[in-house]
Enzyme design. Structure first.
Site, PDB file in Angstrom:
ATOM      1  N   ASP A   1       0.877  -1.167   0.000  1.00 35.09           N
ATOM      2  CA  ASP A   1       0.000   0.000   0.000  1.00 35.09           C
ATOM      3  C   ASP A   1       0.918   1.222   0.000  1.00 35.09           C
ATOM      4  OD1 ASP A   1      -1.692   2.209   0.904  1.00 35.09           O
ATOM      5  OD2 ASP A   1      -3.172   0.671   1.364  1.00 35.09           O
ATOM      6  N   ILE A   2       0.745   2.103  -0.982  1.00 36.41           N
ATOM      7  CA  ILE A   2       1.685   3.236  -1.098  1.00 36.41           C
ATOM      8  C   ILE A   2       1.447   4.308  -0.028  1.00 36.41           C
ATOM      9  CG2 ILE A   2       2.217   2.890  -3.553  1.00 36.41           C
ATOM     10  CD1 ILE A   2       0.253   5.210  -4.159  1.00 36.41           C
TER      11      ILE A   2
ATOM     12  N   GLN B   1     -14.492   2.502   1.500  1.00 34.09           N
ATOM     13  CA  GLN B   1     -13.826   2.031   0.278  1.00 34.09           C
ATOM     14  C   GLN B   1     -13.553   3.208  -0.655  1.00 34.09           C
ATOM     15  OE1 GLN B   1     -15.985  -0.958  -2.024  1.00 34.09           O
ATOM     16  NE2 GLN B   1     -14.173  -1.415  -3.276  1.00 34.09           N
TER      17      GLN B   1
ATOM     18  N   HIS C   1     -10.111  -5.760  -2.562  1.00 37.87           N
ATOM     19  CA  HIS C   1      -8.765  -5.904  -1.982  1.00 37.87           C
ATOM     20  C   HIS C   1      -8.864  -6.022  -0.473  1.00 37.87           C
ATOM     21  CE1 HIS C   1      -9.705  -1.608  -2.137  1.00 37.87           C
ATOM     22  NE2 HIS C   1      -9.005  -1.492  -1.027  1.00 37.87           N
ATOM     23  N   PHE C   2      -7.867  -6.672   0.080  1.00 37.10           N
ATOM     24  CA  PHE C   2      -7.795  -6.902   1.525  1.00 37.10           C
ATOM     25  C   PHE C   2      -6.537  -6.213   2.044  1.00 37.10           C
ATOM     26  CE2 PHE C   2     -10.333 -10.153  -0.336  1.00 37.10           C
ATOM     27  CZ  PHE C   2     -11.318 -10.431   0.588  1.00 37.10           C
ATOM     28  N   HIS C   3      -6.693  -5.451   3.114  1.00 41.01           N
ATOM     29  CA  HIS C   3      -5.547  -4.798   3.758  1.00 41.01           C
ATOM     30  C   HIS C   3      -4.926  -5.773   4.751  1.00 41.01           C
ATOM     31  CE1 HIS C   3      -6.575  -0.561   2.576  1.00 41.01           C
ATOM     32  NE2 HIS C   3      -7.764  -1.112   2.417  1.00 41.01           N
TER      33      HIS C   3
END
Ligand code: AMP
Length: 147
Positions: free
Chosen positions: A38-39, A101, A107-109
């Site tokens: 994740d940026i 969201q 997507h999953f963190h």
């Protein structure tokens, strides 16, 4: 399967990343999933796991696709914990804007937790590219093959 009443937007940023139109800091990739940094991490080593199959979020995802996701999350979570020397791991997943969201590809963190350290705010500050690249490599070293 629960149907979502909103269409999948094929030009969302994660779809572009999956089509290799936009670069990313890849940790792991196979035919079914991409794991990337994740940026704008909430903590050191914050990763995102994306199924490659298009779905807006969990609510319109294919059950067969989802069946492979939890074991994959487990493998990545263990690798992140080891590589980052974290004390725990948080898994987060948001469905629709009311729930937080912002990118409309499922997507999953996978967020490392460190005792005594607060998480940064969601998508608040862009991390340096060199740091993201280094962390992607460190975590990749601990990832076992994923189905
Ligand atoms: P959400 O849709 O709220 O689950 O969050 C989307 C996440 O994607 C946020 O944590 C962002 O920091 C992250 N993000 C946005 N753009 C990118 C990108 N190009 N590469 C990696 N992560 C991103």
């Amino acid at each position: 399967m629960v149907e979502c009443d909103v269409e999948y937007e094929k030009d969302n940023i994660f779809a572009k990343i999956l089509r290799k139109e936009i670069p990313n800091f890849t940790v792991y990739e196979n035919d079914n999933i991409l794991v990337m940094m994740d940026i704008m991490p909430m903590s050191r080593g914050h990763c995102l796991l994306l199924p490659k199959a298009p779905s807006r979020n969990l609510l319109d995802a294919n059950d067969e696709v989802l069946g492979k996701i939890l074991p994959a999350i487990k493998k990545v979570a263990k690798a992140v914990k080891k590589a980052m020397n974290a004390d725990g791991i948080i898994i987060k997943q948001f469905n629709e804007d009311a729930a937080g969201q912002t990118v409309y590809h499922l997507h999953f963190h996978i967020i490392p937790a460190y005792r005594g350290e607060k998480l940064a705010r969601h998508a608040d500050r862009k991390e340096d590219n060199e740091i993201l690249a280094a962390r992607a490599k460190e975590i990749a070293n601990y990832i076992e093959e994923i189905d």
